[in-house]
Write a protein that holds these residues in place. Structure first.
Motif, PDB file in Angstrom:
ATOM      1  N   LYS A   1      -1.323   6.267  -0.361  1.00 17.26           N
ATOM      2  CA  LYS A   1      -1.446   4.854  -0.724  1.00 17.26           C
ATOM      3  C   LYS A   1      -1.922   4.035   0.468  1.00 17.26           C
ATOM      4  O   LYS A   1      -2.774   3.144   0.335  1.00 17.26           O
ATOM      5  CB  LYS A   1      -0.104   4.338  -1.227  1.00 17.26           C
ATOM      6  CG  LYS A   1      -0.151   2.922  -1.771  1.00 17.26           C
ATOM      7  CD  LYS A   1       1.184   2.506  -2.354  1.00 17.26           C
ATOM      8  CE  LYS A   1       1.119   1.095  -2.913  1.00 17.26           C
ATOM      9  NZ  LYS A   1       2.425   0.678  -3.503  1.00 17.26           N
ATOM     10  N   HIS A   2      -1.380   4.328   1.639  1.00 16.91           N
ATOM     11  CA  HIS A   2      -1.789   3.607   2.846  1.00 16.91           C
ATOM     12  C   HIS A   2      -3.231   3.935   3.202  1.00 16.91           C
ATOM     13  O   HIS A   2      -3.984   3.060   3.662  1.00 16.91           O
ATOM     14  CB  HIS A   2      -0.860   3.978   3.999  1.00 16.91           C
ATOM     15  CG  HIS A   2      -1.076   3.169   5.229  1.00 16.91           C
ATOM     16  ND1 HIS A   2      -1.863   3.611   6.274  1.00 16.91           N
ATOM     17  CD2 HIS A   2      -0.647   1.933   5.590  1.00 16.91           C
ATOM     18  CE1 HIS A   2      -1.891   2.695   7.223  1.00 16.91           C
ATOM     19  NE2 HIS A   2      -1.171   1.670   6.836  1.00 16.91           N
TER      20      HIS A   2
ATOM     21  N   CYS B   1      -9.440  -2.282   2.873  1.00 22.05           N
ATOM     22  CA  CYS B   1      -9.509  -3.379   3.850  1.00 22.05           C
ATOM     23  C   CYS B   1     -10.734  -3.250   4.740  1.00 22.05           C
ATOM     24  O   CYS B   1     -11.389  -4.248   5.069  1.00 22.05           O
ATOM     25  CB  CYS B   1      -8.240  -3.400   4.698  1.00 22.05           C
ATOM     26  SG  CYS B   1      -6.765  -3.923   3.808  1.00 22.05           S
TER      27      CYS B   1
ATOM     28  N   SER C   1      -5.639   4.648   1.091  1.00 25.38           N
ATOM     29  CA  SER C   1      -6.463   3.871   0.175  1.00 25.38           C
ATOM     30  C   SER C   1      -6.513   2.400   0.591  1.00 25.38           C
ATOM     31  O   SER C   1      -7.589   1.781   0.610  1.00 25.38           O
ATOM     32  CB  SER C   1      -5.909   4.002  -1.245  1.00 25.38           C
ATOM     33  OG  SER C   1      -6.615   3.178  -2.138  1.00 25.38           O
ATOM     34  N   PHE C   2      -5.364   1.844   0.933  1.00 30.12           N
ATOM     35  CA  PHE C   2      -5.296   0.422   1.309  1.00 30.12           C
ATOM     36  C   PHE C   2      -6.132   0.135   2.548  1.00 30.12           C
ATOM     37  O   PHE C   2      -6.892  -0.851   2.582  1.00 30.12           O
ATOM     38  CB  PHE C   2      -3.838   0.034   1.537  1.00 30.12           C
ATOM     39  CG  PHE C   2      -3.657  -1.350   2.090  1.00 30.12           C
ATOM     40  CD1 PHE C   2      -3.802  -2.461   1.271  1.00 30.12           C
ATOM     41  CD2 PHE C   2      -3.359  -1.551   3.428  1.00 30.12           C
ATOM     42  CE1 PHE C   2      -3.649  -3.755   1.778  1.00 30.12           C
ATOM     43  CE2 PHE C   2      -3.205  -2.826   3.945  1.00 30.12           C
ATOM     44  CZ  PHE C   2      -3.352  -3.932   3.115  1.00 30.12           C
TER      45      PHE C   2
END
Length: 716
Positions: free
Chosen positions: A223-224, A231, A226-227
């Motif tokens: 998840k991190h 960004c 992807s985030f």
């Protein structure tokens, strides 16, 4: 902090190459800016031709340009570049007028978002392909999908299907212990039936608990990942709009948002299901405690650690100066009786000298590992939030150094002062009291003084001692390698037993050197660390069937022979033993040096783009690697000095052997850094960022299950 630095800091080090090349895209933008500044008229004319209403977005799933639109009205072109096993790779291209000098973007042609994990036998991995894909069914995932994500309760469907899953599960013993290893050698490995006691069931539950935690943390990393990529896309497009005044960020981000990496909520949903199942089944629905385990709080660096480290290191330096001044003031090295006494008690304090030096070297290793983003906590398997940093290790070494130096200073002052010699009986117990305190703190079961780290070290030492009865992991053989550089400290520990086993001080040194039992253990203890490594290599050879471990074991065996012959030469100063010691030590030094540089460090590779090194390097300065290789060779062959026994003036007693033992510890520290760097790069190459958690069961598919049933019927 600028986003570029934050982006670099937040990267999962094993996936660095799979992230958006943010710096590379910034470099392209700098080129565009330079061109526009040098050609202002051309840039203004181009800006007039293009307006926001002309920009259309192309679907990521329909990759060709719409036939109804003119190519000049398109902002983004997306087309499939690869398709294999129901997975698609997409290449996106931002269309820019080549007259603007921005064709660089065309030639750089977008970003491929893919990260594959090459799963190795016995290791855990995860497929990180951010493309269209069809997920294969997995028993654990199937169970989690049956969880009701709306209220966190397990549905009746799950309860019913639970029995169906159990029909395809075979309980296996994954708890590696000496007894299980011995049983595996002398008993039939086929299942005779399932019978487990409470302790074994508790062990199975604990392993499942660890597996859920590791799986959840994998999802958090995904998840991190992807985030941070999203960004990075957003930031770089805003910079592009600002530089070119093209205003394409919204159109491009729509394409990214519609892609798998931007639109899929599979990871989020799966995290919620893992939370619900874990909290209900392992924490009795206590969500607060469950989330503490699933999302451990990162360790906070405290200023008092830095302050205490500086204070005790300053005290250490002051005590060293005080000891030197005491020896020089009283001319102790010129008095025969004082020199003899120092030689008698020096091994007692030498043990702490070698230990403190090794701790300082390890603290330096940790500092440079962290500086160059080598993921040593993961490689060693430290539990997040409890691992020691270089500040803590430096603090512990400083405290131990202050204790040892203060004890030695008091010991020498009382012994050499005629007015306080009646305390001689008591001061002899100071070194013994010091080592008792250190051992008591090390084995103390109470939760203070870094309890988890102390017990982690004890566990690794125990597994080394029990080799080859335990499965060999990296912390085990890494620690055993550290012990091979602490032979002199191990012998000093033996000296403690001999020293305090005597009754009269004047006879203790002579008694130890003439005692046959002491001499036998003097041989044995020098060989023990190398023997541990030899047995670990044998275990890995039989398990992994890799001949490399056989060659490594042979290397340690030659080292054992060299140590035995060299020790025999220390007791019998004959020319024959000297020649044998030189030959065996030279062979061992050559083999060990080659293995250090080529195998452990991965250097001197053929056809490498970095001459005499390897393709991937972490340290930016290549000269560091060449200096390290030269130092390793020199320090390896410094071992021969102990055989040659060159006459070094102004050095007394065992000072020569002590100096070279300290040099060996420094060489080991050098080896530590590059050994873990090579391990980290291999780990990165496989895109692994997770620990391998063996589950206490094996899942069988329908076909395999039917085949197994047929075989069972035939056996009956």
């Amino acid at each position: 902090m600028k986003f570029g630095k934050e982006f670099k800091k937040q990267k999962v080090s094993e996936w660095t190459e799979a992230y958006v090349d943010y710096n590379g895209l910034k470099h392209i933008l700098h080129g565009i800016r330079s061109f526009r500044q040098n050609n202002p008229n051309l840039a203004r004319a181009s800006s007039k031709r293009l307006s926001l209403k002309n920009f259309n977005s192309s679907s990521l799933h329909e990759s060709n340009i719409d036939n109804h639109d003119d190519i000049e009205n398109q902002v983004i072109v997306v087309h499939t570049v690869h398709q294999e096993n129901s997975r698609k790779l997409y290449n996106t291209r931002l269309i820019v007028s080549p007259t603007e000098g921005e064709g660089q973007v065309d030639r750089k042609a977008g970003v491929e978002m893919s990260c594959r994990s090459q799963q190795q036998p016995g290791s855990s991995g995860v497929d990180l392909s951010f493309q269209e894909r069809h997920s294969d069914s997995h028993p654990v995932v199937d169970v989690l999908h049956r969880n009701n994500s709306t209220n966190g309760e397990i549905t009746d469907e799950y309860e019913t299907s639970n029995l169906e899953i159990l029909d395809r599960i075979k309980i296996s013993n994954t708890y590696d212990s000496p007894m299980s290893t011995i049983r595996g050698v002398f008993t039939d490995t086929r299942e005779k039936g399932l019978s487990y006691n409470k302790e074994e069931l508790k062990e199975v539950e604990e392993r499942l608990k660890i597996a859920f935690i590791e799986f959840y943390q994998k999802l958090c990393l995904l998840k991190h990942y992807s985030f941070m990529n999203m960004c990075a896309f957003s930031k770089i497009l805003k910079k592009y709009d600002k530089i070119t005044s093209r205003f394409v960020a919204r159109s491009y981000m729509k394409i990214v948002d519609d892609s798998y990496i931007g639109s899929s909520d599979e990871v989020t949903n799966l995290m919620e299901r893992v939370e619900a199942v874990f909290i209900k089944n392992f924490l009795n629905s206590n969500r607060q405690e469950g989330m503490k385990l699933l999302r451990p709080i990162r360790k906070i660096e405290r200023h008092r650690i830095t302050f205490c480290s500086g204070f005790f290191s300053g005290c250490t330096v002051a005590l060293i100066v005080a000891v030197i001044l005491l020896i020089e003031d009283r001319k102790l090295m010129q008095i025969k009786s004082a020199t003899l006494y120092i030689e008698i008690i020096f091994p007692l304090y030498g043990f702490f000298t070698f230990t403190v030096l090794h701790m300082l070297v390890y603290a330096a290793n940790m500092y440079f590992w962290r500086r160059y983003k080598i993921n040593y906590p993961f490689i060693f398997g430290f539990r997040q939030g409890t691992e020691l940093g270089y500040r803590e290790v430096f603090l512990l070494s400083s405290v131990l150094g202050v204790m040892a130096l203060a004890t030695f200073l008091v010991h020498m002052h009382i012994k050499m002062d005629s007015e306080t010699q009646h305390y001689e009986t008591y001061i002899e117990l100071l070194p013994l009291g010091l080592i008792i305190v250190v051992l008591a703190i090390t084995f103390c079961p109470f939760n203070f003084m870094y309890r988890s780290s102390r017990f982690y070290l004890i566990k690794c030492v125990f597994r080394c001692v029990c080799a080859p009865l335990y499965k060999v992991t990296l912390p085990d053989f890494f620690l055993a390698d550290q012990l091979t550089s602490q032979v002199q400290a191990i012998r000093n520990f033996e000296y403690y037993i001999c020293f305090y086993g005597g009754r009269q001080l004047t006879r203790r040194l002579k008694r130890c050197s003439n005692n046959e039992v002491y001499n036998v253990f003097y041989f044995v203890l020098a060989v023990v660390p190398y023997w541990f490594r030899f047995l670990q290599c044998v275990r890995r050879l039989f398990e992994e069937r890799d001949s490399v471990h056989g060659y490594n074991g042979l290397r340690y065996f030659t080292t054992i022979v060299a140590v035995v012959i060299r020790t025999a030469f220390e007791f019998r100063k004959k020319i024959a033993w000297k020649v044998l010691a030189l030959l065996s030590s030279a062979v061992a030094a050559i083999a060990n040096t080659y293995w250090d540089i080529v195998v452990d460090w991965g250097l001197l590779q053929r056809r490498s783009k970095n001459l005499f090194l390897r393709d991937k390097l972490i340290v930016p300065h290549k000269n560091v690697y060449f200096v390290a290789m030269v130092l390793d060779i020199l320090l390896r062959f410094a071992w021969l000095q102990l055989v040659l026994i060159l006459d070094v003036h102004s050095l007394h007693g065992k000072t020569v052997s002590t100096i070279f033992s300290c040099l060996e510890i420094l060489r080991r520290g050098l080896w530590n850094f590059f050994r873990l760097e090579n391990e980290h790069l291999n780990n990165v190459g496989k895109f692994r960022a997770f620990k391998s958690v063996p589950l206490p069961f094996t899942y069988y598919e329908d076909k395999d299950d039917n085949d197994g049933n047929e075989r069972d019927e035939k056996d009956e």
